[in-house]
Write an enzyme that holds these catalytic residues in place. Structure first.
Site, PDB file in Angstrom:
ATOM      1  N   GLU A 112      -0.369 -33.712  23.477  1.00 54.22           N
ATOM      2  CA  GLU A 112      -1.061 -35.003  22.325  1.00 54.22           C
ATOM      3  C   GLU A 112      -0.004 -35.067  21.029  1.00 54.22           C
ATOM      4  O   GLU A 112       0.289 -34.240  20.756  1.00 54.22           O
ATOM      5  CB  GLU A 112      -2.477 -34.586  22.104  1.00 54.22           C
ATOM      6  CG  GLU A 112      -3.293 -34.816  23.117  1.00 54.22           C
ATOM      7  CD  GLU A 112      -4.750 -34.280  22.726  1.00 54.22           C
ATOM      8  OE1 GLU A 112      -5.098 -34.028  21.608  1.00 54.22           O
ATOM      9  OE2 GLU A 112      -5.771 -34.201  23.703  1.00 54.22           O
ATOM     10  N   ARG A 122      -9.947 -30.471  27.145  1.00 59.44           N
ATOM     11  CA  ARG A 122      -8.420 -30.063  26.810  1.00 59.44           C
ATOM     12  C   ARG A 122      -7.539 -30.609  27.878  1.00 59.44           C
ATOM     13  O   ARG A 122      -7.766 -30.224  29.120  1.00 59.44           O
ATOM     14  CB  ARG A 122      -8.348 -28.344  26.470  1.00 59.44           C
ATOM     15  CG  ARG A 122      -8.960 -27.983  24.884  1.00 59.44           C
ATOM     16  CD  ARG A 122      -8.158 -28.899  23.748  1.00 59.44           C
ATOM     17  NE  ARG A 122      -8.830 -28.104  22.703  1.00 59.44           N
ATOM     18  CZ  ARG A 122      -9.903 -28.980  21.741  1.00 59.44           C
ATOM     19  NH1 ARG A 122     -10.361 -29.952  22.290  1.00 59.44           N
ATOM     20  NH2 ARG A 122     -10.214 -28.471  20.656  1.00 59.44           N
ATOM     21  N   HIS A 161      -7.986 -38.789  22.004  1.00 61.69           N
ATOM     22  CA  HIS A 161      -8.702 -37.632  21.490  1.00 61.69           C
ATOM     23  C   HIS A 161      -9.845 -38.151  20.447  1.00 61.69           C
ATOM     24  O   HIS A 161      -9.602 -37.588  19.272  1.00 61.69           O
ATOM     25  CB  HIS A 161      -7.794 -36.543  20.865  1.00 61.69           C
ATOM     26  CG  HIS A 161      -8.486 -34.920  21.263  1.00 61.69           C
ATOM     27  ND1 HIS A 161      -7.855 -33.935  21.527  1.00 61.69           N
ATOM     28  CD2 HIS A 161      -9.791 -34.768  20.565  1.00 61.69           C
ATOM     29  CE1 HIS A 161      -8.642 -32.780  21.350  1.00 61.69           C
ATOM     30  NE2 HIS A 161      -9.807 -33.428  20.982  1.00 61.69           N
TER      31      HIS A 161
HETATM   32  C1  DGY Z   1     -13.220 -30.107  19.143  1.00 58.22           C
HETATM   33  O1  DGY Z   1     -14.151 -30.207  18.445  1.00 58.22           O
HETATM   34  O2  DGY Z   1     -12.650 -29.186  19.756  1.00 58.22           O
HETATM   35  C2  DGY Z   1     -12.718 -31.525  19.548  1.00 58.22           C
HETATM   36  O3  DGY Z   1     -12.056 -31.674  20.394  1.00 58.22           O
HETATM   37  C3  DGY Z   1     -11.754 -32.036  18.356  1.00 58.22           C
HETATM   38  O4  DGY Z   1     -10.477 -31.157  18.214  1.00 58.22           O
END
Ligand code: DGY
Length: 328
Positions: A266, A237, A285
């Site tokens: 993002e 993250r 992402h």
């Molecule tokens: C997750 O599965 O957490 C990925 O980052 C997609 O949001």
């Protein structure tokens, strides 16, 4: 039973929901829902399948406490106030396991791409800068025998460590809330303090969730303790690193490079300084973005929705205490 899905869901998930007799509404517009829109769309719905960065906070849960379940199309659940969901008796699920290898592959891709300046080299061709062969230019780093530091030795971190050990013979060190006996036995991984992780890692890859404890953990102070040759990778993250501190650390050659699949905010602004840097690779992402993995996530999320619809225990429940009083 009515199910709201906040993005277009891969067909395999839709097929399952249809077979179970769910009446599905999909939000198909390619822009984020505002909190007010999400609340409005959830009226008259029984279960929410939340895909994308929807904020499931106290205000949302108060306004939508009629929901019988919330199934996330992600493994991460940092946008959800689980405690309040539990207080309202709403079970929440995620999609673990199925994204492990694909996300670890993305971290591997970024690590290697940064080590070899791959994105910048590609950009330079488009700028007409590939003029002649210069054996002293475009030099990257070898990864063979180097030290990989894993911050958060869960499923994804362990998978990346296994790949790096098998392919590059990398030494594995890790920092985690708990010791990981399996990683220590199978990969020879060594637990180190956070400070040692920073100081020893040639590549430092982040695989933890975003929480009050990890928010902004990789800041100037952390980068300053890393090797000048170190590569920082984050596929978890964006909030776990301080972007301005990272930019400064890269500009001042405090660390060598960075590979990011996650940013804060993002989407990243197209004028962000990181996008023009030599030893930086940024992806939008896409950690789990393969057709096979997205199908598997959709199936898993649909299975959780169906369980909630039937009043059964969601297979990937994140707040199991919600069932304690209900005896489910
Ligand atoms: C997750 O599965 O957490 C990925 O980052 C997609 O949001």
């Amino acid at each position: 039973m009515n199910v709201l899905i906040t993005r277009v869901l891969p067909q395999k998930g839709l097929d399952l929901l249809e077979k179970a007799g769910c009446n599905v509404t999909q939000y198909t517009e390619k822009r984020e829902l505002s909190p007010a829109q999400l609340i409005e769309l959830c009226q008259g719905q029984d279960v929410l399948l939340s895909s994308g960065p929807n904020i499931i906070d106290e205000a949302f849960l108060k306004a939508c406490h009629h929901l019988k379940g919330i199934a996330l199309l992600s493994v991460g659940y940092d946008k959800v106030d689980l405690k309040t969901a539990t207080q309202y008796g709403i079970p929440v699920s995620n999609t673990p396991d199925v994204i492990t290898q694909t996300t670890a592959d993305t971290a591997f891709l970024l690590m290697l791409a940064v080590a070899r300046n791959a994105f910048a080299m590609s950009r330079s061709i488009a700028q007409g800068e590939w003029q002649f062969y210069d054996p002293t230019a475009h030099l990257g780093q070898d990864l063979y025998g180097k030290t990989l530091g894993i911050f958060g030795m869960g499923r994804i971190g362990s998978d990346l460590a296994a790949k790096c050990k098998a392919y590059f013979g990398m030494k594995i060190i890790y920092h985690n809330r708990k010791l990981k006996a399996e990683a220590e036995q199978q990969l020879g991984a060594q637990y180190v303090s956070f400070d040692e992780l920073l100081r020893q890692s040639d590549v430092l890859s982040v695989h933890t969730d975003l929480s009050a404890e990890t928010k902004g953990k990789f800041n100037w102070d952390a980068f300053a303790r890393m090797k000048p040759s170190a590569i920082f990778v984050n596929t978890a993250r964006g909030g776990i690193h301080q972007e301005e501190d990272l930019i400064e650390a890269l500009q001042n050659k405090i660390i060598w490079g960075a590979g990011l699949d996650v940013t804060n905010p993002e989407p990243m602004d197209k004028n962000n300084a990181l996008l023009q840097m030599q030893n930086v690779c940024v992806l939008p992402h896409i950690g789990s973005a393969t057709a096979g993995t997205r199908d598997a996530m959709a199936v898993k999320a649909a299975e959780n929705v169906i369980a909630a619809v039937k009043g059964q225990r969601m297979p990937n429940i994140l707040n199991p205490e919600v069932y304690q009083e209900q005896n489910v």
